[in-house]
Scaffold this motif. Structure first.
Motif, PDB file in Angstrom:
ATOM      1  N   SER A   8       0.932  -1.308   0.012  1.00  0.00           N
ATOM      2  CA  SER A   8       0.208   0.056   0.107  1.00  0.00           C
ATOM      3  C   SER A   8       0.950   1.095  -0.079  1.00  0.00           C
ATOM      4  O   SER A   8       2.033   1.200   0.080  1.00  0.00           O
ATOM      5  CB  SER A   8      -0.844  -0.036   1.319  1.00  0.00           C
ATOM      6  OG  SER A   8      -0.067   0.109   2.269  1.00  0.00           O
ATOM      7  N   VAL A   9       0.249   2.404  -0.002  1.00  0.00           N
ATOM      8  CA  VAL A   9       1.021   3.615   0.059  1.00  0.00           C
ATOM      9  C   VAL A   9       1.670   3.823   1.484  1.00  0.00           C
ATOM     10  O   VAL A   9       2.431   4.597   1.432  1.00  0.00           O
ATOM     11  CB  VAL A   9      -0.122   4.809  -0.075  1.00  0.00           C
ATOM     12  CG1 VAL A   9      -1.019   5.051   0.902  1.00  0.00           C
ATOM     13  CG2 VAL A   9       0.520   6.216  -0.433  1.00  0.00           C
ATOM     14  N   LEU A  14       5.194   1.287   7.133  1.00  0.00           N
ATOM     15  CA  LEU A  14       5.097   0.148   7.960  1.00  0.00           C
ATOM     16  C   LEU A  14       6.158  -0.814   8.027  1.00  0.00           C
ATOM     17  O   LEU A  14       6.594  -1.190   9.080  1.00  0.00           O
ATOM     18  CB  LEU A  14       4.154  -0.716   7.152  1.00  0.00           C
ATOM     19  CG  LEU A  14       2.445  -0.293   7.230  1.00  0.00           C
ATOM     20  CD1 LEU A  14       1.866  -0.924   6.075  1.00  0.00           C
ATOM     21  CD2 LEU A  14       1.995  -0.627   8.690  1.00  0.00           C
ATOM     22  N   GLU A  15       7.257  -0.607   7.092  1.00  0.00           N
ATOM     23  CA  GLU A  15       8.514  -1.270   7.291  1.00  0.00           C
ATOM     24  C   GLU A  15       9.415  -0.674   8.433  1.00  0.00           C
ATOM     25  O   GLU A  15       9.964  -1.114   9.052  1.00  0.00           O
ATOM     26  CB  GLU A  15       9.084  -1.258   5.767  1.00  0.00           C
ATOM     27  CG  GLU A  15       8.566  -2.397   4.853  1.00  0.00           C
ATOM     28  CD  GLU A  15       8.984  -1.959   3.438  1.00  0.00           C
ATOM     29  OE1 GLU A  15      10.081  -1.029   3.166  1.00  0.00           O
ATOM     30  OE2 GLU A  15       8.762  -2.355   2.435  1.00  0.00           O
ATOM     31  N   GLU A  40      -3.049  -4.705   3.128  1.00  0.00           N
ATOM     32  CA  GLU A  40      -3.997  -5.356   1.937  1.00  0.00           C
ATOM     33  C   GLU A  40      -5.270  -4.486   1.982  1.00  0.00           C
ATOM     34  O   GLU A  40      -5.544  -4.396   0.871  1.00  0.00           O
ATOM     35  CB  GLU A  40      -4.215  -6.775   2.520  1.00  0.00           C
ATOM     36  CG  GLU A  40      -2.716  -7.736   2.257  1.00  0.00           C
ATOM     37  CD  GLU A  40      -3.047  -9.086   2.610  1.00  0.00           C
ATOM     38  OE1 GLU A  40      -4.098  -9.464   3.309  1.00  0.00           O
ATOM     39  OE2 GLU A  40      -2.147  -9.915   2.602  1.00  0.00           O
ATOM     40  N   TYR A  41      -5.666  -4.078   3.268  1.00  0.00           N
ATOM     41  CA  TYR A  41      -7.061  -3.493   3.219  1.00  0.00           C
ATOM     42  C   TYR A  41      -7.003  -2.125   2.461  1.00  0.00           C
ATOM     43  O   TYR A  41      -7.759  -1.695   1.635  1.00  0.00           O
ATOM     44  CB  TYR A  41      -7.538  -3.357   4.353  1.00  0.00           C
ATOM     45  CG  TYR A  41      -8.881  -2.363   4.686  1.00  0.00           C
ATOM     46  CD1 TYR A  41     -10.057  -3.097   4.584  1.00  0.00           C
ATOM     47  CD2 TYR A  41      -8.567  -1.096   4.913  1.00  0.00           C
ATOM     48  CE1 TYR A  41     -11.273  -2.137   4.423  1.00  0.00           C
ATOM     49  CE2 TYR A  41      -9.769  -0.149   4.869  1.00  0.00           C
ATOM     50  CZ  TYR A  41     -11.177  -0.611   4.858  1.00  0.00           C
ATOM     51  OH  TYR A  41     -11.968   0.239   4.773  1.00  0.00           O
ATOM     52  N   CYS A  42      -5.788  -1.347   2.819  1.00  0.00           N
ATOM     53  CA  CYS A  42      -5.538  -0.214   2.223  1.00  0.00           C
ATOM     54  C   CYS A  42      -5.175  -0.198   0.707  1.00  0.00           C
ATOM     55  O   CYS A  42      -5.555   0.698  -0.176  1.00  0.00           O
ATOM     56  CB  CYS A  42      -4.289   0.259   2.846  1.00  0.00           C
ATOM     57  SG  CYS A  42      -4.696   1.013   4.716  1.00  0.00           S
ATOM     58  N   THR A  43      -4.564  -1.211   0.080  1.00  0.00           N
ATOM     59  CA  THR A  43      -4.201  -1.568  -1.110  1.00  0.00           C
ATOM     60  C   THR A  43      -5.566  -1.819  -1.971  1.00  0.00           C
ATOM     61  O   THR A  43      -5.920  -1.216  -2.955  1.00  0.00           O
ATOM     62  CB  THR A  43      -3.501  -2.743  -1.421  1.00  0.00           C
ATOM     63  OG1 THR A  43      -2.131  -2.480  -0.753  1.00  0.00           O
ATOM     64  CG2 THR A  43      -3.243  -2.868  -2.901  1.00  0.00           C
ATOM     65  N   LYS A  44      -6.570  -2.572  -1.435  1.00  0.00           N
ATOM     66  CA  LYS A  44      -7.737  -2.999  -1.811  1.00  0.00           C
ATOM     67  C   LYS A  44      -8.720  -1.493  -2.015  1.00  0.00           C
ATOM     68  O   LYS A  44      -9.454  -1.335  -3.281  1.00  0.00           O
ATOM     69  CB  LYS A  44      -8.421  -4.202  -1.241  1.00  0.00           C
ATOM     70  CG  LYS A  44      -9.999  -4.391  -1.535  1.00  0.00           C
ATOM     71  CD  LYS A  44     -10.688  -5.422  -0.734  1.00  0.00           C
ATOM     72  CE  LYS A  44     -11.962  -5.687  -1.026  1.00  0.00           C
ATOM     73  NZ  LYS A  44     -12.536  -6.634  -0.098  1.00  0.00           N
ATOM     74  N   HIS A  45      -8.719  -0.995  -1.178  1.00  0.00           N
ATOM     75  CA  HIS A  45      -9.673   0.273  -1.161  1.00  0.00           C
ATOM     76  C   HIS A  45      -8.896   1.656  -1.617  1.00  0.00           C
ATOM     77  O   HIS A  45      -9.485   2.704  -1.369  1.00  0.00           O
ATOM     78  CB  HIS A  45      -9.993   0.504   0.247  1.00  0.00           C
ATOM     79  CG  HIS A  45     -11.082  -0.670   0.640  1.00  0.00           C
ATOM     80  ND1 HIS A  45     -12.270  -0.576   0.291  1.00  0.00           N
ATOM     81  CD2 HIS A  45     -10.952  -1.739   1.513  1.00  0.00           C
ATOM     82  CE1 HIS A  45     -12.931  -1.738   0.844  1.00  0.00           C
ATOM     83  NE2 HIS A  45     -12.041  -2.457   1.633  1.00  0.00           N
ATOM     84  N   GLN A  46      -7.633   1.560  -1.963  1.00  0.00           N
ATOM     85  CA  GLN A  46      -6.848   2.654  -2.652  1.00  0.00           C
ATOM     86  C   GLN A  46      -6.711   3.658  -1.450  1.00  0.00           C
ATOM     87  O   GLN A  46      -6.785   4.938  -1.845  1.00  0.00           O
ATOM     88  CB  GLN A  46      -7.491   2.919  -3.834  1.00  0.00           C
ATOM     89  CG  GLN A  46      -7.410   1.994  -5.100  1.00  0.00           C
ATOM     90  CD  GLN A  46      -8.076   2.516  -6.092  1.00  0.00           C
ATOM     91  OE1 GLN A  46      -8.850   3.627  -6.351  1.00  0.00           O
ATOM     92  NE2 GLN A  46      -7.814   1.860  -7.525  1.00  0.00           N
TER      93      GLN A  46
END
Length: 319
Positions: A8-9, A14-15, A40-46
């Motif tokens: 995600s952005v 996070l790292e 994964e949630y953030c990637t999915k929901h942009q």
């Protein structure tokens, strides 16, 4: 240890956050699991901003997927929000403490003195090809005699165990709180023997005081498995349909055993509770009163203890 891959952005943040936690001695796989789920949630929901909509949206989706689960995993996203505010995004959303509402702690298993005696007798003679053979008594002894959380014992670094001055430095524990606590000569001897055995078998260089055969910190699963193995080796029975003994039961015992000892000695328990709270690393006396309610003998005489005087306790601590 390899840093997990995020998409995600928030990947870079996070790292860096996980690396920060590792440097603080926090190696838990559970944190990575839930933060990867958030990623994964953030990637999915942009999602582009760490705001309330993003964080609460993920929390609600996760709660729906695992109904009835304890809300401890929410601390990971709350901690990440605090870290973001400090290091990169001052406006980052921090999950409200109100999300703890509605959580009811399970009734703890109250260890008897005979169970404790039998458990440590079995731990002293544990047959294992792993460091648990010499570490088990010291590991669970710290939980029993100092009331530490399981994760606090797991995360103890070598430099945070001062055998000469008989002090433990518990760093960045629950709620990002640190504390220094003393221990007695008996615990010092147990820790000293464990430390010498680890150096003899694995060499002097290691980061964690309690370690696996490869020198890595102990995992959550390994602690529970070994506790159950010692419990069974001691010939102790397992309850059916009610609370079951687990490593955390030693922390419960530490709290209510001290309360009952003070009561038997005729001490002012109201005055002593703040010391117990500070020693155990509680954020407030509310958490300490939970242990009052688990103490069957104490509760009989002090049913009204927690009612009117909580705001009158002074701020205290160990120097």
């Amino acid at each position: 240890m390899k840093t997990p891959t995020f998409t995600s952005v928030f990947a870079r943040d996070l790292e860096r956050f996980i690396e920060f936690k590792r440097n603080m001695g926090c190696y838990g796989a559970s944190r990575i699991h839930y933060l990867r789920s958030f990623d994964e949630y953030c990637t999915k929901h942009q999602a582009r901003v760490l705001n309330q909509e993003t964080v609460v949206g993920w929390v609600e989706e996760k709660r729906a997927a695992q109904p009835g689960s304890p809300p401890s995993w929410m601390s990971y996203i709350r901690d990440f929000g605090r870290w973001m505010r400090t290091h990169s995004h001052p406006e980052a959303y921090v999950l409200s403490e109100q999300w703890r509402a509605g959580f009811h702690r399970p009734q703890p298993y109250l260890l008897s003195q005979s169970e404790i005696t039998d458990f440590f007798a079995a731990a002293e003679h544990l047959a294992s090809k792993t460091p648990w053979q010499w570490q088990a008594t010291a590991f669970f002894g710290l939980m029993h005699s100092c009331g530490l959380r399981t994760c606090e014992v797991q995360r103890l670094a070598v430099e945070n165990v001062d055998l000469e001055r008989k002090l433990l430095n518990i760093l960045w524990s629950k709620g990002n709180r640190s504390r220094r606590i003393p221990f007695d000569d008996q615990i010092r001897e147990v820790l000293f023997r464990s430390d010498q055995a680890t150096k003899s078998n694995l060499g002097p260089r290691r980061q964690a005081f309690f370690t696996t055969s490869t020198g890595a910190p102990l995992g959550n699963t390994a602690v529970g498995v070994m506790f159950n193995r010692i419990w069974d080796q001691a010939g102790l029975p397992r309850t059916e349909g009610g609370p079951r003994a687990r490593p955390y039961s030693f922390r419960h015992h530490f709290a209510y055993a001290n309360i009952e000892r003070w009561m038997a000695q005729g001490q002012d328990v109201n005055a002593m509770l703040p010391y117990l709270s500070r020693y155990m690393g509680h954020a407030s006396l509310d958490s300490t009163f939970y242990y009052v309610h688990t103490s069957p003998d104490f509760l009989k005489s002090y049913a009204q203890l927690s009612q009117p005087y909580q705001s009158l306790f002074p701020e205290v601590g160990f120097e």
